[in-house]
Write a protein that holds these residues in place. Structure first.
Motif, PDB file in Angstrom:
ATOM      1  N   TYR A   1      -7.345   2.891  -4.977  1.00 20.46           N
ATOM      2  CA  TYR A   1      -7.767   4.110  -5.950  1.00 20.46           C
ATOM      3  C   TYR A   1      -8.985   3.410  -6.865  1.00 20.46           C
ATOM      4  CZ  TYR A   1      -3.782   5.788  -4.013  1.00 20.46           C
ATOM      5  OH  TYR A   1      -2.649   6.391  -3.035  1.00 20.46           O
ATOM      6  N   LYS A   2      -9.437   2.315  -6.837  1.00 20.40           N
ATOM      7  CA  LYS A   2     -10.340   1.742  -7.729  1.00 20.40           C
ATOM      8  C   LYS A   2      -9.939   2.021  -9.341  1.00 20.40           C
ATOM      9  CE  LYS A   2     -12.784   0.436  -4.339  1.00 20.40           C
ATOM     10  NZ  LYS A   2     -11.688  -0.073  -3.604  1.00 20.40           N
ATOM     11  N   LYS A   3      -8.564   2.075  -9.440  1.00 24.82           N
ATOM     12  CA  LYS A   3      -8.138   2.442 -11.044  1.00 24.82           C
ATOM     13  C   LYS A   3      -7.031   1.594 -10.920  1.00 24.82           C
ATOM     14  CE  LYS A   3      -7.752   6.140 -13.389  1.00 24.82           C
ATOM     15  NZ  LYS A   3      -7.535   7.517 -14.046  1.00 24.82           N
ATOM     16  N   SER A   4      -6.694   1.065 -12.085  1.00 23.12           N
ATOM     17  CA  SER A   4      -5.490   0.083 -12.371  1.00 23.12           C
ATOM     18  C   SER A   4      -4.255   0.988 -12.489  1.00 23.12           C
ATOM     19  CB  SER A   4      -5.737  -0.855 -13.550  1.00 23.12           C
ATOM     20  OG  SER A   4      -5.175  -0.392 -14.549  1.00 23.12           O
ATOM     21  N   LEU A   5      -3.202   0.696 -11.882  1.00 19.69           N
ATOM     22  CA  LEU A   5      -1.855   1.188 -12.115  1.00 19.69           C
ATOM     23  C   LEU A   5      -1.564   1.371 -13.465  1.00 19.69           C
ATOM     24  CD1 LEU A   5       0.856   2.213 -10.768  1.00 19.69           C
ATOM     25  CD2 LEU A   5       1.470  -0.055 -10.620  1.00 19.69           C
ATOM     26  N   GLY A   6      -1.850   0.349 -14.324  1.00 20.06           N
ATOM     27  CA  GLY A   6      -1.303   0.597 -15.565  1.00 20.06           C
ATOM     28  C   GLY A   6      -2.031   1.747 -16.392  1.00 20.06           C
ATOM     29  N   ASP A   7      -3.417   1.811 -16.005  1.00 20.95           N
ATOM     30  CA  ASP A   7      -4.067   3.024 -16.744  1.00 20.95           C
ATOM     31  C   ASP A   7      -3.803   4.545 -16.291  1.00 20.95           C
ATOM     32  OD1 ASP A   7      -5.633   1.082 -17.880  1.00 20.95           O
ATOM     33  OD2 ASP A   7      -7.632   1.694 -16.524  1.00 20.95           O
ATOM     34  N   ASP A   8      -3.174   4.464 -14.865  1.00 19.21           N
ATOM     35  CA  ASP A   8      -2.887   5.778 -14.169  1.00 19.21           C
ATOM     36  C   ASP A   8      -1.259   6.013 -15.057  1.00 19.21           C
ATOM     37  OD1 ASP A   8      -4.712   6.595 -13.079  1.00 19.21           O
ATOM     38  OD2 ASP A   8      -3.910   6.053 -10.984  1.00 19.21           O
TER      39      ASP A   8
ATOM     40  N   VAL B   1       0.701  -1.173  -0.027  1.00 24.64           N
ATOM     41  CA  VAL B   1       0.036   0.072   0.006  1.00 24.64           C
ATOM     42  C   VAL B   1       0.978   1.209  -0.061  1.00 24.64           C
ATOM     43  CG1 VAL B   1      -1.803   1.356   1.335  1.00 24.64           C
ATOM     44  CG2 VAL B   1      -1.858  -1.077   1.355  1.00 24.64           C
ATOM     45  N   PHE B   2       1.892   1.320   0.731  1.00 27.64           N
ATOM     46  CA  PHE B   2       2.807   2.527   0.944  1.00 27.64           C
ATOM     47  C   PHE B   2       3.346   2.604  -0.603  1.00 27.64           C
ATOM     48  CE2 PHE B   2       7.568   3.813   1.305  1.00 27.64           C
ATOM     49  CZ  PHE B   2       7.065   5.117   1.840  1.00 27.64           C
ATOM     50  N   ASP B   3       3.852   1.485  -1.187  1.00 24.99           N
ATOM     51  CA  ASP B   3       4.641   1.794  -2.590  1.00 24.99           C
ATOM     52  C   ASP B   3       3.341   2.207  -3.621  1.00 24.99           C
ATOM     53  OD1 ASP B   3       6.900   1.295  -2.162  1.00 24.99           O
ATOM     54  OD2 ASP B   3       6.830  -0.910  -2.979  1.00 24.99           O
ATOM     55  N   ALA B   4       1.977   1.755  -3.353  1.00 27.62           N
ATOM     56  CA  ALA B   4       0.890   2.119  -4.255  1.00 27.62           C
ATOM     57  C   ALA B   4       0.646   3.679  -3.990  1.00 27.62           C
ATOM     58  CB  ALA B   4      -0.283   1.167  -3.922  1.00 27.62           C
ATOM     59  N   LYS B   5       0.674   3.997  -2.753  1.00 29.33           N
ATOM     60  CA  LYS B   5       0.481   5.574  -2.563  1.00 29.33           C
ATOM     61  C   LYS B   5       1.502   6.352  -3.138  1.00 29.33           C
ATOM     62  CE  LYS B   5      -2.635   5.316   0.971  1.00 29.33           C
ATOM     63  NZ  LYS B   5      -3.237   5.571   2.532  1.00 29.33           N
ATOM     64  N   GLN B   6       2.963   5.905  -3.027  1.00 23.85           N
ATOM     65  CA  GLN B   6       4.111   6.799  -3.631  1.00 23.85           C
ATOM     66  C   GLN B   6       3.711   6.789  -5.093  1.00 23.85           C
ATOM     67  OE1 GLN B   6       7.432   7.941  -1.628  1.00 23.85           O
ATOM     68  NE2 GLN B   6       5.531   7.692  -0.327  1.00 23.85           N
ATOM     69  N   LEU B   7       3.612   5.806  -5.848  1.00 26.32           N
ATOM     70  CA  LEU B   7       3.378   5.670  -6.989  1.00 26.32           C
ATOM     71  C   LEU B   7       2.268   6.730  -7.421  1.00 26.32           C
ATOM     72  CD1 LEU B   7       3.570   2.010  -8.039  1.00 26.32           C
ATOM     73  CD2 LEU B   7       5.045   3.698  -8.618  1.00 26.32           C
ATOM     74  N   LYS B   8       1.142   6.627  -6.634  1.00 27.17           N
ATOM     75  CA  LYS B   8       0.140   7.634  -6.832  1.00 27.17           C
ATOM     76  C   LYS B   8       0.620   9.240  -6.810  1.00 27.17           C
ATOM     77  CE  LYS B   8      -4.327   8.520  -7.656  1.00 27.17           C
ATOM     78  NZ  LYS B   8      -5.022   7.896  -9.143  1.00 27.17           N
ATOM     79  N   LYS B   9       1.325   9.236  -5.584  1.00 25.40           N
ATOM     80  CA  LYS B   9       1.807  10.561  -5.370  1.00 25.40           C
ATOM     81  C   LYS B   9       2.665  11.220  -6.509  1.00 25.40           C
ATOM     82  CE  LYS B   9       2.706  11.228  -0.912  1.00 25.40           C
ATOM     83  NZ  LYS B   9       3.321  11.173   0.334  1.00 25.40           N
ATOM     84  N   SER B  10       3.406  10.290  -6.989  1.00 21.88           N
ATOM     85  CA  SER B  10       4.405  10.732  -8.105  1.00 21.88           C
ATOM     86  C   SER B  10       3.619  10.812  -9.405  1.00 21.88           C
ATOM     87  CB  SER B  10       5.397   9.876  -8.307  1.00 21.88           C
ATOM     88  OG  SER B  10       4.917   8.329  -8.907  1.00 21.88           O
TER      89      SER B  10
ATOM     90  N   TYR C   1      -2.780  -1.098  -5.265  1.00 20.28           N
ATOM     91  CA  TYR C   1      -3.316   0.357  -6.133  1.00 20.28           C
ATOM     92  C   TYR C   1      -4.707   0.093  -6.588  1.00 20.28           C
ATOM     93  CZ  TYR C   1      -2.230   4.318  -8.923  1.00 20.28           C
ATOM     94  OH  TYR C   1      -2.154   5.537  -9.504  1.00 20.28           O
ATOM     95  N   TYR C   2      -5.251  -0.840  -7.081  1.00 21.42           N
ATOM     96  CA  TYR C   2      -6.484  -1.050  -7.377  1.00 21.42           C
ATOM     97  C   TYR C   2      -7.464  -0.927  -6.338  1.00 21.42           C
ATOM     98  CZ  TYR C   2     -10.607  -2.222 -10.084  1.00 21.42           C
ATOM     99  OH  TYR C   2     -11.834  -2.229 -10.644  1.00 21.42           O
ATOM    100  N   THR C   3      -7.038  -1.738  -5.115  1.00 22.42           N
ATOM    101  CA  THR C   3      -8.093  -1.605  -3.865  1.00 22.42           C
ATOM    102  C   THR C   3      -8.074  -0.221  -3.371  1.00 22.42           C
ATOM    103  OG1 THR C   3      -7.002  -3.934  -3.470  1.00 22.42           O
ATOM    104  CG2 THR C   3      -8.303  -2.471  -1.705  1.00 22.42           C
TER     105      THR C   3
END
Length: 304
Positions: free
Chosen positions: A136-143, A93-102, A132-134
């Protein structure tokens, strides 16, 4: 069960005589008292393993009906708050959030994207994508697709897929073949075939790539880094160089990132927090050694 987030070269281990209820209560007191007792928070949260911190968070929620991370957020501020919250966040979850933030806001932080996607294992990437999906309800690939473009996007998506081979066995014949393909796709060609670089560098295991780079040097009389610098450009070039660096020596790659985050006028706390937290149970001992070796002073003194 061996966690994919724990390696043998971390600075943090399971704390002996651990009691989640005792820790949860001490943290609750530290937050609830008149003024926050930061010392207690630091001594508990930085001396428990990730798995133990998750148990503390569970216990805290059960005992006080509130999420530990929310109480920390409400009570602390600035970079210290980010660091404490990071410590009680599950690693995927931490990595997912870091990716989102970036990828949020104006402009993308390509450095952070590159660092996370090149240093995580395939199994970790799969967990990060799920998290990431859990969240943000969006796929990492899409973002990634909407925030980046071209060969850079293609390579990031390949990495995000978590398909890199992870076996430790190396195949000499394949290394020779791949080295020739890379040579023919770059140095030996008018124009560059970027897809070949992406395919090989994003899918082969790190030990396999190391051997391929040796073979590449035999064929072209050049280091793969020099060819990448000469043939490619922009963020795509940065990404491939990061992969080469990681394949050769991941702790040295991260030591360099820390050095960059700590030198100069302002400190890049975003990077500092991310690397310290995410590698504390994997290879921070090695990162520390590489830092000292390359820069002549300790990571400890740099942070201090």
């Amino acid at each position: 069960m061996a966690s994919i987030w724990v390696g043998s070269r971390g600075t943090i281990r399971d704390y002996p005589g651990f009691s989640p209820s005792v820790d949860a209560e001490a943290i609750h007191k530290a937050i609830r008292g008149l003024g926050t007792d930061e010392k207690t928070l630091i001594s508990i949260l930085t001396e428990r393993s990730k798995a133990q911190r998750q148990l503390i968070a569970k216990e805290y929620q059960a005992a006080y009906g509130k999420e530990l991370k929310d109480d920390l957020k409400g009570d602390l501020s600035g970079h210290f708050k980010h660091l404490m919250v990071a410590l009680v966040t599950p690693p995927a979850v931490f990595d997912a959030k870091q990716l989102k933030k970036s990828m949020k806001g104006a402009g993308t932080n390509e450095d952070a994207l590159i660092e996370i996607l090149t240093t995580r294992t395939s199994r970790q990437m799969k967990e990060i994508s799920q998290a990431y999906y859990t969240v943000y309800k969006k796929s990492l690939g899409d973002d990634i697709s909407s925030e980046t473009s071209g060969d850079f996007r293609k390579a990031l998506l390949t990495l995000a897929d978590g398909r890199r081979d992870e076996s430790l066995k190396v195949d000499e014949h394949l290394a020779k073949k791949d080295a020739q393909i890379l040579y023919d796709a770059g140095e030996n060609k008018w124009g560059t075939d970027e897809d070949k670089f992406t395919e090989i560098l994003c899918l082969r295991s790190f030990p396999q790539l190391k051997l391929t780079f040796d073979e590449y040097r035999n064929i072209s009389q050049k280091d793969i880094e020099d060819s990448i610098k000469g043939e490619l450009s922009g963020h795509f070039e940065d990404l491939l160089l990061a992969i080469v660096h990681c394949a050769r020596n991941t702790p040295a790659f991260l030591a360099e990132r820390l050095h960059r985050a700590l030198k100069g006028a302002g400190t890049d706390e975003f990077t500092l927090n991310r690397i310290m937290v995410s590698r504390s149970e994997t290879d921070l001992l090695d990162i520390r050694a590489e830092f000292k070796k390359h820069y002549g002073y300790s990571l400890y003194s740099a942070i201090k």
